[in-house]
Motif scaffolding. Structure first.
Motif, PDB file in Angstrom:
ATOM      1  N   UNK A   1      44.346  62.100  50.438  1.00  0.00           N
ATOM      2  CA  UNK A   1      43.255  63.042  50.704  1.00  0.00           C
ATOM      3  C   UNK A   1      43.875  64.391  51.027  1.00  0.00           C
ATOM      4  N   UNK A   2      43.567  65.417  50.256  1.00  0.00           N
ATOM      5  CA  UNK A   2      44.204  66.714  50.430  1.00  0.00           C
ATOM      6  C   UNK A   2      43.325  67.644  51.262  1.00  0.00           C
ATOM      7  N   UNK A   3      43.843  68.163  52.364  1.00  0.00           N
ATOM      8  CA  UNK A   3      43.087  69.127  53.166  1.00  0.00           C
ATOM      9  C   UNK A   3      43.171  70.525  52.569  1.00  0.00           C
ATOM     10  N   UNK A   4      42.401  71.444  53.133  1.00  0.00           N
ATOM     11  CA  UNK A   4      42.508  72.858  52.759  1.00  0.00           C
ATOM     12  C   UNK A   4      43.563  73.566  53.596  1.00  0.00           C
ATOM     13  N   UNK A   5      43.734  73.098  54.821  1.00  0.00           N
ATOM     14  CA  UNK A   5      44.705  73.653  55.756  1.00  0.00           C
ATOM     15  C   UNK A   5      45.390  72.493  56.456  1.00  0.00           C
ATOM     16  N   UNK A   6      46.681  72.587  56.657  1.00  0.00           N
ATOM     17  CA  UNK A   6      47.434  71.561  57.385  1.00  0.00           C
ATOM     18  C   UNK A   6      48.300  72.240  58.435  1.00  0.00           C
ATOM     19  N   UNK A   7      48.342  71.652  59.636  1.00  0.00           N
ATOM     20  CA  UNK A   7      49.202  72.188  60.691  1.00  0.00           C
ATOM     21  C   UNK A   7      50.317  71.203  60.995  1.00  0.00           C
ATOM     22  N   UNK A   8      51.470  71.764  61.295  1.00  0.00           N
ATOM     23  CA  UNK A   8      52.668  70.950  61.516  1.00  0.00           C
ATOM     24  C   UNK A   8      53.493  71.575  62.632  1.00  0.00           C
ATOM     25  N   UNK A   9      54.171  70.734  63.400  1.00  0.00           N
ATOM     26  CA  UNK A   9      55.078  71.216  64.450  1.00  0.00           C
ATOM     27  C   UNK A   9      55.918  70.023  64.898  1.00  0.00           C
ATOM     28  N   UNK A  10      56.153  69.886  66.195  1.00  0.00           N
ATOM     29  CA  UNK A  10      56.914  68.777  66.762  1.00  0.00           C
ATOM     30  C   UNK A  10      58.162  68.453  65.939  1.00  0.00           C
ATOM     31  N   UNK A  11      58.135  67.374  65.146  1.00  0.00           N
ATOM     32  CA  UNK A  11      59.339  66.961  64.411  1.00  0.00           C
ATOM     33  C   UNK A  11      59.769  67.956  63.353  1.00  0.00           C
TER      34      UNK A  11
END
Length: 404
Positions: A243-253
């Protein structure tokens, strides 16, 4: 005169918004840590899913050392090579066309929410500003993100919360359907809730959110701050679900221990963030970008990603055996190497008691609420270290049970 920091010094010099354990780790290697007295601990916490490659991984150390001899920081008046290399890699490995680099998951989510509202404003007008989130979610500690998060205890006492934010029930598509309408600019969801109890989204729920967003011309934001960068056995969990989002957030690892965050999106959505609409002093910092690039390159390798599921299964097998022995868990859930073991009501809300007992046995754990043990170890933790750590958890549980 030399001074040795102590746990008591925390209470003397630091704000009381944390209550850390008594031990102070001073050195780490792989999935092991040592405290000031030289006592060894096995790390099943991973800095809350941050140390995806454990402590002092050679690839990350080499990247940090090499960059530290070049450029440490530049303002965003200039770009820099490590930031561009990291952004290009993230684009090549994901659905995204554009990347915004920052320093944390909070910043990534703040950027995502602002972007969603700006996009709706510029394309549909001011009335399209509604943000739909879910109870028990966690999206950061700024006042905006903590208000979007679905745990009121984190926003209470700070004044009126921002308007236009509503919360549904996680994994309940009917609940979401009642909230999403033509005034909705975005739906933000964790593919797997971390702080909320280590609960994966069902495929039907996430697929339904994608369709509802399409039907109402709203943006779907996947918060993968905790469950992304290899945790699921895929580089990002959206790949697991297809399932592809319009926006993705990433951090931590993403930074492997160096503060780093990213917000990723498509060309169409990104175009509304024109010069001056958003920024971050440390976003794209050369040191952080260099380390993050090494982390992404290492974690995205087939060897690491394929190994996640085998390690996950090893954890589950041990937890099942402990449950057979102590009859303490009502559910063992999660995905990849972000796992939760929920205590039975008869066992009580004793997560922190078990955490303290585990520390005494030389094991570092996490909780997710009062009654869920959370495991977020290194993605490359050795099988024998898992076995050893679980033996220590066995002893910790025995201590807690003996106190009854």
């Amino acid at each position: 005169m030399s001074w040795t920091p102590t746990r008591e010094a925390f209470d003397q010099y630091m704000l009381p918004n944390y209550s850390p354990q008594k031990v102070i780790p001073v050195r780490g290697e792989g999935s092991r840590l040592w405290d000031q007295e030289g006592r060894e601990y096995i790390d099943f916490a991973g800095g809350i899913a941050v140390n995806g490659l454990g402590h002092c991984h050679p690839a990350l150390m080499a990247a940090l050392k090499a960059q530290s001899e070049k450029v440490w920081h530049l303002s965003n008046v200039y770009t820099n090579e490590p930031a561009l290399k990291l952004a290009r890699t993230l684009v090549e490995k994901t659905f995204a066309d554009k990347v915004f680099l920052c320093s944390s998951g909070l910043e990534a989510n703040e950027a995502a929410l602002k972007l969603a509202r700006r996009y709706a404003h510029d394309t549909a007008g001011e009335q399209k500003h509604r943000i739909v989130s879910f109870r028990q979610s966690f999206h950061g500690r700024s006042f905006f993100t903590v208000s979007v998060g679905g745990q009121p205890r984190y926003s209470q006492g700070f004044g009126p919360v921002p308007g236009g934010i509503v919360h549904g029930t996680y994994n309940d598509l009917d609940s979401a359907r009642e909230l999403i309408n033509d005034e909705t600019c975005a739906v933000i969801v964790e593919p797997m809730q971390g702080e909320g109890g280590v609960t994966p989204g069902t495929p039907e729920f996430l697929e339904g959110l994608r369709k509802l967003c399409d039907d109402h011309k709203a943006l779907l934001i996947f918060d993968e701050v905790q469950c992304g960068v290899g945790r699921s056995g895929h580089l990002y969990a959206y790949m697991h679900y297809g399932i592809t989002p319009d926006i993705l957030t990433s951090a931590k690892a993403l930074g492997g221990g160096f503060p780093m965050g990213a917000m990723m999106t498509t060309d169409e959505v990104a175009r509304v963030f024109v010069v001056g609409t958003h920024g971050s002093t440390y976003g794209g910092n050369p040191l952080g970008s260099a380390v993050a690039l090494a982390a992404v390159d290492t974690i995205s390798s087939p060897e690491v990603l394929l190994g996640v599921e085998a390690r996950s299964q090893r954890f589950r097998e041990h937890l099942q055996k402990l449950n057979e022995k102590y009859d303490c868990f009502s559910d063992i859930r999660g995905m990849g190497l972000l796992l939760g073991a929920e205590f039975k009501p008869s066992f009580g809300e004793r997560g922190r008691e078990v955490l303290a007992a585990a520390t005494e046995e030389g094991l570092m754990l996490l909780v997710a609420g009062p009654n869920v043990l959370r495991f977020a170890p290194s993605l490359v933790i050795e099988m024998e270290v898992i076995d050893e750590g679980m033996a220590r958890l066995d002893r910790a549980l025995a201590k807690v049970v003996s106190n009854d």
